[in-house]
Design a protein around this motif. Structure first.
Motif, PDB file in Angstrom:
ATOM      1  N   TYR A   1       0.826  -1.111   0.050  1.00 53.10           N
ATOM      2  CA  TYR A   1       0.067  -0.088  -0.038  1.00 53.10           C
ATOM      3  C   TYR A   1       0.979   1.317   0.148  1.00 53.10           C
ATOM      4  O   TYR A   1       1.277   1.794   1.256  1.00 53.10           O
TER       5      TYR A   1
ATOM      6  N   PRO B   1       0.528   4.294  -2.495  1.00 52.43           N
ATOM      7  CA  PRO B   1      -0.133   4.902  -3.984  1.00 52.43           C
ATOM      8  C   PRO B   1       0.983   5.947  -4.340  1.00 52.43           C
ATOM      9  O   PRO B   1       0.963   6.096  -5.610  1.00 52.43           O
TER      10      PRO B   1
ATOM     11  N   GLN C   1       3.473   3.985  -6.465  1.00 53.62           N
ATOM     12  CA  GLN C   1       2.698   3.477  -7.744  1.00 53.62           C
ATOM     13  C   GLN C   1       2.401   4.583  -8.811  1.00 53.62           C
ATOM     14  O   GLN C   1       2.739   4.341  -9.949  1.00 53.62           O
ATOM     15  N   CYS C   2       2.345   5.920  -8.485  1.00 51.62           N
ATOM     16  CA  CYS C   2       2.091   6.830  -9.005  1.00 51.62           C
ATOM     17  C   CYS C   2       3.512   7.248  -9.827  1.00 51.62           C
ATOM     18  O   CYS C   2       3.656   7.433 -10.755  1.00 51.62           O
TER      19      CYS C   2
ATOM     20  N   GLU D   1      -1.860   2.235 -16.362  1.00 59.78           N
ATOM     21  CA  GLU D   1      -2.264   1.288 -15.574  1.00 59.78           C
ATOM     22  C   GLU D   1      -1.703   1.532 -13.986  1.00 59.78           C
ATOM     23  O   GLU D   1      -2.188   1.212 -13.366  1.00 59.78           O
TER      24      GLU D   1
ATOM     25  N   THR E   1      -3.762   4.320 -12.603  1.00 61.32           N
ATOM     26  CA  THR E   1      -5.210   3.519 -12.402  1.00 61.32           C
ATOM     27  C   THR E   1      -4.967   2.819 -10.880  1.00 61.32           C
ATOM     28  O   THR E   1      -5.714   2.902 -10.086  1.00 61.32           O
ATOM     29  N   LYS E   2      -3.766   2.126 -10.865  1.00 62.05           N
ATOM     30  CA  LYS E   2      -3.447   1.236  -9.494  1.00 62.05           C
ATOM     31  C   LYS E   2      -3.527   2.432  -8.293  1.00 62.05           C
ATOM     32  O   LYS E   2      -3.972   1.983  -7.275  1.00 62.05           O
TER      33      LYS E   2
ATOM     34  N   LYS F   1      -4.668   5.241  -8.037  1.00 60.92           N
ATOM     35  CA  LYS F   1      -5.965   5.824  -7.574  1.00 60.92           C
ATOM     36  C   LYS F   1      -7.064   5.076  -6.978  1.00 60.92           C
ATOM     37  O   LYS F   1      -7.785   5.216  -6.187  1.00 60.92           O
ATOM     38  N   LYS F   2      -6.954   3.433  -7.459  1.00 56.78           N
ATOM     39  CA  LYS F   2      -7.685   2.849  -6.765  1.00 56.78           C
ATOM     40  C   LYS F   2      -7.142   2.409  -5.128  1.00 56.78           C
ATOM     41  O   LYS F   2      -8.115   2.344  -4.431  1.00 56.78           O
ATOM     42  N   LEU F   3      -5.818   2.604  -4.972  1.00 55.55           N
ATOM     43  CA  LEU F   3      -5.326   2.576  -3.533  1.00 55.55           C
ATOM     44  C   LEU F   3      -5.753   3.838  -2.741  1.00 55.55           C
ATOM     45  O   LEU F   3      -5.935   3.729  -1.586  1.00 55.55           O
ATOM     46  N   ASN F   4      -5.637   4.892  -3.606  1.00 56.04           N
ATOM     47  CA  ASN F   4      -6.027   6.083  -2.760  1.00 56.04           C
ATOM     48  C   ASN F   4      -7.064   7.093  -3.736  1.00 56.04           C
ATOM     49  O   ASN F   4      -6.733   8.222  -4.323  1.00 56.04           O
ATOM     50  N   PRO F   5      -8.126   6.622  -3.615  1.00 58.13           N
ATOM     51  CA  PRO F   5      -9.196   7.660  -4.380  1.00 58.13           C
ATOM     52  C   PRO F   5      -9.264   9.018  -3.950  1.00 58.13           C
ATOM     53  O   PRO F   5      -9.596   9.935  -4.514  1.00 58.13           O
TER      54      PRO F   5
END
Length: 70
Positions: A37, A39, A42-43, A60, A63-64, A66-70
């Motif tokens: 975890y 984000p 990932q970004c 991709e 998007t990952k 954003k899913k972790l930290n909308p």
């Protein structure tokens, strides 16, 4: 493991700033393996792919993140 993940993350972010994209990617991916975890990591990986012209992989990763930290 969190301390190791943080150290790899710090190295990866610094390498990104220096333009050392391959080394940055390696360290950030290792950091994610230790602590999933993250984000911000990932970004940053998305930005590395973007800088390298791999826009599909960049999307991709964004998007990952954003899913972790909308």
């Amino acid at each position: 493991q969190k301390e190791n993940a943080d150290a790899l993350k710090g190295s990866g972010f610094a390498q990104f700033e220096k333009g050392e994209l391959n080394d940055a990617l390696t360290n950030l991916q290792k950091s994610l393996k230790l602590l999933a975890y993250q984000p911000d990591v990932q970004c940053k990986i998305g930005w590395i792919y973007n800088e390298g012209g791999d826009f599909e992989k960049a999307v991709e990763e964004f998007t990952k993140a954003k899913k972790l930290n909308p």
